[in-house]
Design a protein around this motif. Structure first.
Motif, PDB file in Angstrom:
ATOM      1  N   ASP A 145       1.768 -11.937   4.229  1.00  0.00           N
ATOM      2  CA  ASP A 145       1.413 -12.813   5.348  1.00  0.00           C
ATOM      3  C   ASP A 145       2.473 -12.787   6.448  1.00  0.00           C
ATOM      4  N   THR A 146       3.725 -12.952   6.052  1.00  0.00           N
ATOM      5  CA  THR A 146       4.802 -13.059   7.049  1.00  0.00           C
ATOM      6  C   THR A 146       4.913 -11.796   7.880  1.00  0.00           C
ATOM      7  N   TYR A 147       4.823 -10.655   7.239  1.00  0.00           N
ATOM      8  CA  TYR A 147       5.019  -9.381   7.942  1.00  0.00           C
ATOM      9  C   TYR A 147       3.706  -8.679   8.268  1.00  0.00           C
ATOM     10  N   GLN A 148       2.584  -9.400   8.098  1.00  0.00           N
ATOM     11  CA  GLN A 148       1.260  -8.893   8.438  1.00  0.00           C
ATOM     12  C   GLN A 148       1.019  -7.508   7.840  1.00  0.00           C
ATOM     13  N   LEU A 149       1.178  -7.414   6.539  1.00  0.00           N
ATOM     14  CA  LEU A 149       1.023  -6.147   5.836  1.00  0.00           C
ATOM     15  C   LEU A 149      -0.434  -5.959   5.422  1.00  0.00           C
ATOM     16  N   ASP A 150      -0.945  -4.787   5.695  1.00  0.00           N
ATOM     17  CA  ASP A 150      -2.311  -4.450   5.317  1.00  0.00           C
ATOM     18  C   ASP A 150      -2.431  -4.349   3.800  1.00  0.00           C
ATOM     19  N   THR A 151      -3.491  -4.929   3.243  1.00  0.00           N
ATOM     20  CA  THR A 151      -3.658  -4.970   1.783  1.00  0.00           C
ATOM     21  C   THR A 151      -3.671  -3.577   1.173  1.00  0.00           C
ATOM     22  N   SER A 152      -4.446  -2.679   1.741  1.00  0.00           N
ATOM     23  CA  SER A 152      -4.550  -1.329   1.172  1.00  0.00           C
ATOM     24  C   SER A 152      -3.233  -0.577   1.277  1.00  0.00           C
ATOM     25  N   SER A 153      -2.462  -0.829   2.328  1.00  0.00           N
ATOM     26  CA  SER A 153      -1.155  -0.174   2.467  1.00  0.00           C
ATOM     27  C   SER A 153      -0.194  -0.658   1.390  1.00  0.00           C
ATOM     28  N   VAL A 154      -0.185  -1.982   1.153  1.00  0.00           N
ATOM     29  CA  VAL A 154       0.666  -2.525   0.096  1.00  0.00           C
ATOM     30  C   VAL A 154       0.263  -1.929  -1.249  1.00  0.00           C
ATOM     31  N   ALA A 155      -1.037  -1.826  -1.488  1.00  0.00           N
ATOM     32  CA  ALA A 155      -1.523  -1.266  -2.750  1.00  0.00           C
ATOM     33  C   ALA A 155      -1.120   0.199  -2.894  1.00  0.00           C
ATOM     34  N   ARG A 156      -0.945   0.887  -1.782  1.00  0.00           N
ATOM     35  CA  ARG A 156      -0.498   2.291  -1.826  1.00  0.00           C
ATOM     36  C   ARG A 156       1.019   2.400  -1.946  1.00  0.00           C
ATOM     37  N   GLY A 157       1.712   1.263  -1.976  1.00  0.00           N
ATOM     38  CA  GLY A 157       3.163   1.288  -2.097  1.00  0.00           C
ATOM     39  C   GLY A 157       3.884   1.379  -0.774  1.00  0.00           C
ATOM     40  N   LYS A 158       3.190   1.116   0.337  1.00  0.00           N
ATOM     41  CA  LYS A 158       3.788   1.212   1.669  1.00  0.00           C
ATOM     42  C   LYS A 158       4.097  -0.173   2.211  1.00  0.00           C
ATOM     43  N   LEU A 159       5.306  -0.308   2.760  1.00  0.00           N
ATOM     44  CA  LEU A 159       5.716  -1.540   3.406  1.00  0.00           C
ATOM     45  C   LEU A 159       6.154  -1.209   4.818  1.00  0.00           C
ATOM     46  N   ASN A 160       5.407  -1.735   5.782  1.00  0.00           N
ATOM     47  CA  ASN A 160       5.665  -1.420   7.197  1.00  0.00           C
ATOM     48  C   ASN A 160       5.672   0.086   7.441  1.00  0.00           C
ATOM     49  N   GLY A 161       4.739   0.775   6.800  1.00  0.00           N
ATOM     50  CA  GLY A 161       4.568   2.202   7.036  1.00  0.00           C
ATOM     51  C   GLY A 161       5.503   3.109   6.262  1.00  0.00           C
ATOM     52  N   ILE A 162       6.394   2.533   5.456  1.00  0.00           N
ATOM     53  CA  ILE A 162       7.357   3.337   4.690  1.00  0.00           C
ATOM     54  C   ILE A 162       6.940   3.333   3.225  1.00  0.00           C
ATOM     55  N   GLN A 163       6.825   4.530   2.635  1.00  0.00           N
ATOM     56  CA  GLN A 163       6.436   4.646   1.229  1.00  0.00           C
ATOM     57  C   GLN A 163       7.637   4.337   0.346  1.00  0.00           C
ATOM     58  N   TYR A 164       7.533   3.242  -0.408  1.00  0.00           N
ATOM     59  CA  TYR A 164       8.650   2.806  -1.236  1.00  0.00           C
ATOM     60  C   TYR A 164       8.402   2.998  -2.726  1.00  0.00           C
ATOM     61  N   SER A 165       7.156   2.893  -3.153  1.00  0.00           N
ATOM     62  CA  SER A 165       6.905   2.869  -4.585  1.00  0.00           C
ATOM     63  C   SER A 165       5.594   3.562  -4.907  1.00  0.00           C
ATOM     64  N   THR A 166       5.311   3.672  -6.195  1.00  0.00           N
ATOM     65  CA  THR A 166       4.050   4.252  -6.628  1.00  0.00           C
ATOM     66  C   THR A 166       2.905   3.319  -6.271  1.00  0.00           C
ATOM     67  N   GLU A 167       1.711   3.882  -6.267  1.00  0.00           N
ATOM     68  CA  GLU A 167       0.544   3.082  -5.924  1.00  0.00           C
ATOM     69  C   GLU A 167       0.222   2.084  -7.025  1.00  0.00           C
ATOM     70  N   MET A 168      -0.421   1.009  -6.618  1.00  0.00           N
ATOM     71  CA  MET A 168      -0.904   0.021  -7.576  1.00  0.00           C
ATOM     72  C   MET A 168      -2.268   0.476  -8.088  1.00  0.00           C
ATOM     73  N   SER A 169      -2.527   0.256  -9.355  1.00  0.00           N
ATOM     74  CA  SER A 169      -3.822   0.595  -9.931  1.00  0.00           C
ATOM     75  C   SER A 169      -4.822  -0.515  -9.624  1.00  0.00           C
TER      76      SER A 169
END
Length: 550
Positions: A145-169
């Protein structure tokens, strides 16, 4: 019941009834032929037993490979791994819901020795609780919410466009949606259940899943209704009933939704007939976004500051200066302090190189064993208590405990020109997953009669905040009414006065710690009180009588 278990059940029934299955069958070939039927039952039963065991072992092998792969990735840099909120959530989930599923499967037939080991491990190792899982989920949603992160991007392991982790199942997303539902957070339930549905359809058929499409639809339908969209809730309920026609709760909800839609249409018709603009309000409960203790406008400003979208004007920024200062301290003539102005009125400054690496490392080592959940003071009772708007752990270090702390305290006196005798102990804070501290004042307001009770040191006149780590993303200290954000930089220290010269609190110093998006945030602070400052910062009859700029 499968054919395998029916055959076994029949054999068990024969044994329980005392039928002579072990009679002298060898004396008659006809009866010997019947043994083939017995053997067939036993083979079928054995095949079923082996198949169940192989399925169990195959599932456990898949889980082990997943855990080993993630563990190996994390082992290369544990701090970086756990400082990522997605990794922290997934690690917590693996050690709660995922591991509980594995543990339950191990309990069926084999693995007794390993289960005994688990019991011993629980006595000597730290295991997250269900409360930890819920907290990790809430933190991830707060960041979203605070950083207006897209749900699908977070699920792909991306935070503000940077790939940090593996994808969520799909299972990870489903659990996050379920945790939201438990918290009556229907908005995020809809977001994450939709993501779980999308990922479930994309995953291979052999992917292990702990939920079905019907499970997702049930959560989605009710949460969508709670969000106020009865029509969509009915559509999803109908889809659920196509999969499970006898679903009792869904059939009941279907009738309820249809009745509510008919009622809304009738109200709309009535409105059209009489020409009024007034629309009758339904008495059905509708969930709305919880803004907590902040107003909508204030929360919006806070979140925009956290994202770096609100800044002082360029004209104002040009008036700010950087310089070397000695603050009339003879020792500082040899090594003056590096001062950067962050705001003119109220006067907020940042000191660079205010703490050395060796000092920060020692302070962290001393604080770790003492960490406790950070508290806030109840404005009515004066008691210290935890709060969901302050997510961190803290420890307090006395000046006399170590010469390094004494040096830091002396440096604080040099930076502020204030007496440290009335300062509180050095507080060391480490923020957790999505750690934050909502907008607040450091000083006690007039209505907070019991604040700092027992200290007898007066109000908090000033704050010095040391940043003891760099933060990759997020974690800024923001002053919500000043459009000013201070971004963590290891070794720097922020300083501001909390009180006007007439002793009244300066409400412009309301500030907040933004959630840590990625990285880890360490700070320490000295809260300095009024007593002993009479000649260092003299009082005045009006609030802004010549306040000094260092």
């Amino acid at each position: 019941m499968s054919a395998d278990w029916r055959l076994l059940g029949g054999l068990c029934l024969l044994l329980l009834l005392g039928v002579a299955v072990n009679g002298e069958l060898y004396t008659a070939l006809a009866e010997m032929e019947e043994l083939f039927e017995t053997e067939s039952v036993l083979i079928t039963n054995l095949e079923g037993y082996i198949r169940v065991q192989e399925d169990k072992l195959s599932f456990l092998k898949i889980k082990m490979d997943e855990y080993q792969r993630e563990h190996a990735d994390a082992a290369s840099d544990i701090t970086a791994y756990v400082s990522n909120p997605i990794n922290a959530y997934l690690l917590t989930k693996r050690l709660t819901t995922d591991w509980r599923q594995v543990e339950n499967l191990m309990e069926h037939d084999v693995g007794t020795d390993f289960l005994q080991n688990l019991t011993q491990y629980r006595n000597v190792l730290k295991f997250p609780s269900d409360e930890d899982l819920n907290g990790a989920a809430v933190a991830l949603l707060r960041l979203q919410d605070t950083y207006q992160l897209d749900t699908s991007s977070v699920a792909r392991g991306k935070l503000n466009g940077i790939q940090y982790s593996t994808e969520m199942s799909s299972d990870d997303c489903f659990e996050l949606g379920r945790q939201s539902y438990v918290n009556n957070d229907y908005h995020h339930t809809v977001l994450w259940m939709n993501e779980a549905m999308s990922r479930m359809l994309e995953e291979p058929l052999n992917q292990t899943q702990t939920f079905t499409r019907a499970d997702v639809l049930e959560y989605l339908a009710f949460s969508t209704y709670k969000e106020g969209n009865v029509e969509s809730a009915l559509v999803m309920t109908n889809e659920l009933l196509q999969l499970l026609p006898n679903h009792e709760r869904a059939n009941g909800n279907k009738r309820f939704y249809e009745k509510e839609i008919a009622h809304q249409k009738e109200m709309k018709k009535m409105k059209g007939d009489d020409g009024t603009d007034e629309m009758p309000v339904s008495d059905l409960p509708v969930a709305r976004s919880d803004t907590g203790e902040l107003g909508v406008k204030e929360r919006k400003s806070y979140e925009m500051l956290c994202r770096g979208e609100l800044k002082p004007s360029p004209t104002y920024m040009r008036s700010l200066r950087c310089r070397y200062v000695t603050n009339n301290v003879p020792f500082l003539r040899l090594g003056p302090l590096k001062l950067e102005e962050a705001h003119k009125d109220p006067y907020i400054v940042i000191y660079h190189d205010a703490m050395y690496d060796s000092e920060m490392d020692l302070i962290k080592r001393m604080a770790r064993p003492r960490f406790r959940r950070a508290t806030v003071q109840n404005s009515i009772t004066g008691a210290l208590e935890t709060a969901n708007y302050r997510i961190s752990k803290s420890a307090w270090l006395k000046t006399e405990e170590d010469s390094v702390i004494a040096k830091v305290v002396q440096r604080t006196a040099d930076m502020t020109g204030l007496d440290m005798e009335s300062a509180e102990e050095l507080q060391v804070v480490n923020y957790g997953i999505g750690g934050h501290y909502a907008p607040h004042f450091d000083f006690a307001r007039r209505e907070e009669k019991r604040a700092f009770e027992g200290l007898n040191l007066g109000n908090r006149i000033a704050t010095v905040l040391f940043y003891m780590s760099d933060v990759e993303q997020g974690g800024a200290t923001v002053f919500t009414t000043l459009r000013t954000a201070l971004w963590p930089k290891r070794g720097t220290a922020a300083f501001w006065m909390n009180l006007h010269r007439d002793g009244e609190g300066d409400k412009r110093t309301q500030h907040a710690a933004c959630p840590v998006l990625t990285g880890t945030k360490w700070v320490s602070n000295k809260w300095i009180h009024e007593r002993g400052q009479e000649f260092r910062r003299p009082c005045a009859l009006n609030e802004d009588s010549g306040d000094f700029a260092i």
